[in-house]
Design an enzyme around this catalytic site. Structure first.
Site: not given
Ligand SMILES: NC(=O)c1ccc[n+]([C@@H]2O[C@H](COP(=O)([O-])OP(=O)(O)OC[C@H]3O[C@@H](n4cnc5c(N)ncnc54)[C@H](OP(=O)(O)O)[C@@H]3O)[C@@H](O)[C@H]2O)c1
Length: 304
Positions: A182, A201, A232, A97, A197
């Site tokens: 992902s 992914k 987050s 993760n 990024y």
């Protein structure tokens, strides 16, 4: 007739799980969800020991075990593997993760009258990001996930060896599984944040598919989760940019043309998904990418 009660369908009791990036964000939510549902052990891996310990402090059933690890180093992964192997005979589920966003790499905005920025302005903006920073995103998100998987293969194989022999008419236990985090960014061509990024992914998603195919003969399943927007550390700038001061989980937090559900993902959304995948009810799922995004992919332009 099978017992179809939720408590049996979604039981993860006694599972042994490893989660990278377990010291914050989505990894911490998954660790807490598994701990709350009586897994045997959840090893949480990451570079910051204090963050990993905090995940343990938030898990009342004391199943969480912090293990310091930098997934970009084979030596560190090997050391973490040995630490985990000294405390368990097997791993039922590995959740790769860990990930980073890296620097923003987006085009300068158009002028108020809609005029596009000049190509030289676009070049200046994008060229100013050092190449190493682009590579670092790929290194953590793709290379790191790949080597994490490789490092833990023997313990996943050991989980398969513990399975009972099949009995006619009785549902067999799930085989060992890897879940890689992902992102819906991997499907999106328009760059909201970063070329690196999104590209990373996309590669991560394909990695899940390749691993599922190439390890099928070993009875190891590979699935991916592609979250949309969950609060987050990584996503904090998106929430604050939208003027949201909390986790944005109530209706109306985001405009409908951005997220049809009008809210961010919640701990419950992610916990339910991971419990299902980790349970016997998820045992028939292999080679899948599960999108959890409140419908965002349906409205973002230019997706695959
Ligand atoms: N939040 C979202 O909306 C969202 C959406 C789509 C996908 N995702 C994905 O979800 C995953 C988790 O992100 P998050 O949102 O929870 O953000 P986060 O809180 O920043 O978590 C990222 C985690 O990755 C770990 N990590 C980074 N570099 C590492 C390294 N070299 N070795 C080991 N661990 C490393 C970090 O731990 P240390 O710093 O302690 O090492 C941290 O715990 C990522 O793969 C991200 O791309 C998130």
């Amino acid at each position: 007739m099978a017992n179809l009660q939720a408590s049996r369908l979604f039981s993860v009791q006694d599972r042994v799980v490893v989660i990278t990036g377990g010291g914050s964000g989505l990894g911490r939510i998954m660790a807490r969800a598994l701990d709350a549902n009586n897994v045997s052990k959840v090893f949480v891996l990451g570079r910051r020991e204090d963050a990993l310990r905090e995940t343990g402090a938030q898990a009342p059933n004391s199943s969480v075990i912090p293990v310091q690890c930098d997934i970009t180093s084979k030596e560190s992964l090997e050391a973490a593997y040995k630490t985990v192997a000294s405390q368990t005979s097997h791993v039922d589920l590995l959740i790769a993760n860990s990930g980073i966003m890296g620097p923003l790499m987006r085009h300068p905005p158009p002028a108020a009258d809609g005029t596009l920025p000049s190509l030289s302005a676009v070049r200046d903006e994008l060229f100013s990001v050092p190449m190493e920073e682009f590579s670092n995103v790929l290194n953590v998100n793709v290379t790191g996930s790949y080597y994490t998987v490789l490092a833990f293969l023997p313990l996943l194989e050991a989980a398969n060896k513990r399975r009972n022999a099949p009995q006619a008419g009785v549902l067999s236990e799930p085989t060992a599984q890897v879940i890689i985090t992902s992102s819906i960014a991997g499907f999106i061509r328009k760059v909201p944040f970063s070329y690196a990024y999104n590209a990373s992914k996309s590669a991560t998603t394909h990695l899940v598919k390749m691993l599922a195919t190439n390890f099928a003969a070993y009875d190891i399943r590979f699935n991916g989760i592609s979250p949309g927007l969950y609060y987050s550390d990584m996503a904090d700038h998106i929430f604050s940019g939208a003027g949201i001061k909390d986790a944005g989980i109530s209706d109306g937090s985001f405009p409908r043309d951005m997220i049809p559900a009008t809210r961010g993902g919640s701990e419950e959304d992610l916990a339910g998904l991971i419990l299902w995948l980790a349970s016997a009810s998820g045992g028939y799922v292999n080679g899948n990418i599960l999108v959890t995004d409140g419908g965002r992919l349906s409205v973002v332009p230019a997706v695959y």
